[in-house]
Design a protein around this motif. Structure first.
Motif, PDB file in Angstrom:
ATOM      1  N   LEU A  28       0.819  -1.094  -0.202  1.00 59.70           N
ATOM      2  CA  LEU A  28       0.087   0.025   0.382  1.00 59.70           C
ATOM      3  C   LEU A  28       0.748   1.061  -0.289  1.00 59.70           C
ATOM      4  O   LEU A  28       1.296   1.828   1.460  1.00 59.70           O
ATOM      5  CB  LEU A  28      -0.679   0.226   1.573  1.00 59.70           C
ATOM      6  CG  LEU A  28      -2.067  -1.124   1.346  1.00 59.70           C
ATOM      7  CD1 LEU A  28      -2.458  -1.302   2.602  1.00 59.70           C
ATOM      8  CD2 LEU A  28      -2.846  -1.068   0.369  1.00 59.70           C
TER       9      LEU A  28
ATOM     10  N   ASN B  28      -6.045  -7.418  -0.715  1.00 54.62           N
ATOM     11  CA  ASN B  28      -4.852  -7.014  -0.272  1.00 54.62           C
ATOM     12  C   ASN B  28      -4.031  -8.396  -0.696  1.00 54.62           C
ATOM     13  O   ASN B  28      -2.834  -8.058  -1.617  1.00 54.62           O
ATOM     14  CB  ASN B  28      -4.946  -7.136   1.167  1.00 54.62           C
ATOM     15  CG  ASN B  28      -3.509  -6.048   1.195  1.00 54.62           C
ATOM     16  OD1 ASN B  28      -2.684  -7.255   1.876  1.00 54.62           O
ATOM     17  ND2 ASN B  28      -2.957  -4.961   1.398  1.00 54.62           N
TER      18      ASN B  28
ATOM     19  N   SER C 237      -6.698  -0.991  -0.665  1.00 50.50           N
ATOM     20  CA  SER C 237      -5.905  -1.553  -1.765  1.00 50.50           C
ATOM     21  C   SER C 237      -6.797  -1.657  -3.452  1.00 50.50           C
ATOM     22  O   SER C 237      -6.183  -1.741  -3.710  1.00 50.50           O
ATOM     23  CB  SER C 237      -6.593  -3.736  -1.689  1.00 50.50           C
ATOM     24  OG  SER C 237      -5.361  -3.935  -0.441  1.00 50.50           O
TER      25      SER C 237
ATOM     26  N   LEU D  28      -3.917  -7.940  -4.365  1.00 49.17           N
ATOM     27  CA  LEU D  28      -2.450  -6.487  -4.938  1.00 49.17           C
ATOM     28  C   LEU D  28      -1.494  -7.114  -4.420  1.00 49.17           C
ATOM     29  O   LEU D  28      -0.305  -6.865  -4.781  1.00 49.17           O
ATOM     30  CB  LEU D  28      -2.870  -5.457  -3.872  1.00 49.17           C
ATOM     31  CG  LEU D  28      -1.930  -4.918  -3.836  1.00 49.17           C
ATOM     32  CD1 LEU D  28      -2.357  -3.411  -5.224  1.00 49.17           C
ATOM     33  CD2 LEU D  28      -1.999  -3.232  -2.850  1.00 49.17           C
TER      34      LEU D  28
END
Length: 356
Positions: A158, A323, A253, A326
């Protein structure tokens, strides 16, 4: 109790038990989690450790989630009894109405959104006021996002820091495993929980490892405090479109590939189901978590948005959550996963090309 009431009570108790910890945090706020139990003094929310609520277990029978026993008095019951005792209610109808409010279940009234906001606004201030003030003091004492909190977010891939005013850092945030444990100080990422007017009603704390590359090695590295019901950690100002999910890292995300899309992290499936809708909202994206509690939150929100005249679209990750998508699949894959799930007009509006 009539047969209809008995069926309704059993159904409500089972639904509450699916999110037993959220129920305990709200109605038994004087207590603390210890392993698989929530410990508090009694069903009236007195500080102490005599009463214990099982947080996880089967839906029925021995060891069922949501069942409690008071070791001091021998009393026992379910989470409907917790609501009854903590609020001092006597009539089953009042208990059932309160349980439905907590879960944001369907109401027969056509002006449900107004009634829902009024129900949240009328919560007993004495039950949450002290925690809310403590949450605000912690928020005011926290620093802008920096240090190992920044390292932690980067370890989750992030990296976009725009629009993250709801996150701060505290280098010495108090942590205590339970009421009998010594108090420690650990670095923590602090998130502001706010209402629709932007007032801070609570905070969420994520205690971090010394190097920031993960959460602290403690039993409960995440905890929230204050008035949470109906509120959220918000990124961006919601107008006609909003995306909402449970975890902070999950919603952030989406921020990596849709930085202009307003986001809300509600912190649990129960609070996601109970989120308050901005008055201008026309389309809600729900970030689905792949578990029974997440499915229940989605179904509840679909019912609530349908009655409120709001379009509700579900966004599903390819892996366990967004997440993971990602981190393990990358931004390009995230964009490809989201593209067909978005309303066509929102693709051009929010889904930015991947540039890094």
């Amino acid at each position: 109790m009539t047969n209809a009431q008995s069926w309704d009570a059993g159904d409500l108790a089972r639904r509450l038990a699916e999110n037993a910890e959220a129920v305990c945090r709200h109605y038994l706020s004087a207590g603390r989690r210890h392993g698989n139990y929530w410990l508090v003094g009694d069903v009236r929310n007195t500080p102490g450790r005599s009463l214990y609520v099982r947080l996880h277990g089967p839906s029925e029978g021995r060891g069922a989630a949501g069942r409690w026993t008071d070791a001091g008095t021998g009393e026992f019951g379910d989470l409907l009894d917790v609501i009854r005792g903590s609020l001092g209610l006597t009539d089953f109808r009042d208990v059932a109405d309160e349980a439905r409010r907590f879960q944001a279940l369907s109401y027969p009234e056509s002006d449900r959104s107004r009634k829902w906001r009024q129900a949240i606004a009328s919560r007993r201030p004495e039950a949450t006021g002290t925690n809310t003030e403590a949450a605000r003091r912690l928020w005011d004492a926290s620093r802008p996002l920096s240090g190992i909190a920044d390292v932690y977010l980067r370890s989750r891939d992030l990296t976009d820091r725009s629009g993250l005013a709801a996150l701060r850092f505290h280098p010495d945030c108090y942590y205590r495993a339970d009421a009998d444990s010594p108090t420690e100080t650990r670095s923590a990422m602090i998130a502001a929980v706010t209402d629709l007017e932007g007032r801070v009603t609570g905070v969420h704390r994520t205690w971090l490892a010394h190097d920031g590359r993960g959460k602290a090695p403690v039993e409960m590295p995440r905890r929230a405090m204050g008035d949470l019901l109906g509120h959220a950690v918000r990124f961006g100002a919601a107008s006609d479109v909003l995306a909402a999910g449970e975890g902070i890292e999950t919603v952030l995300s989406l921020h990596e590939v849709m930085p202009d899309l307003p986001l809300a992290a509600c912190l649990s499936s129960a609070h996601l189901a109970a989120m308050a809708f901005p008055p201008t909202l026309r389309r809600l994206y729900v970030l689905r978590d792949d578990d029974p509690a997440g499915d229940h939150a989605v179904m509840t929100l679909q019912a609530r948005t349908r009655e409120a005249g709001i379009e509700c679209l579900v966004l599903s990750p390819r892996l366990a959550d967004f997440n993971d998508d990602l981190r393990y699949l990358g931004r390009g894959a995230m964009r490809a996963i989201l593209h067909p799930q978005l309303a066509p007009q929102d693709v051009a509006r929010f889904l930015h090309p991947v540039t890094h």
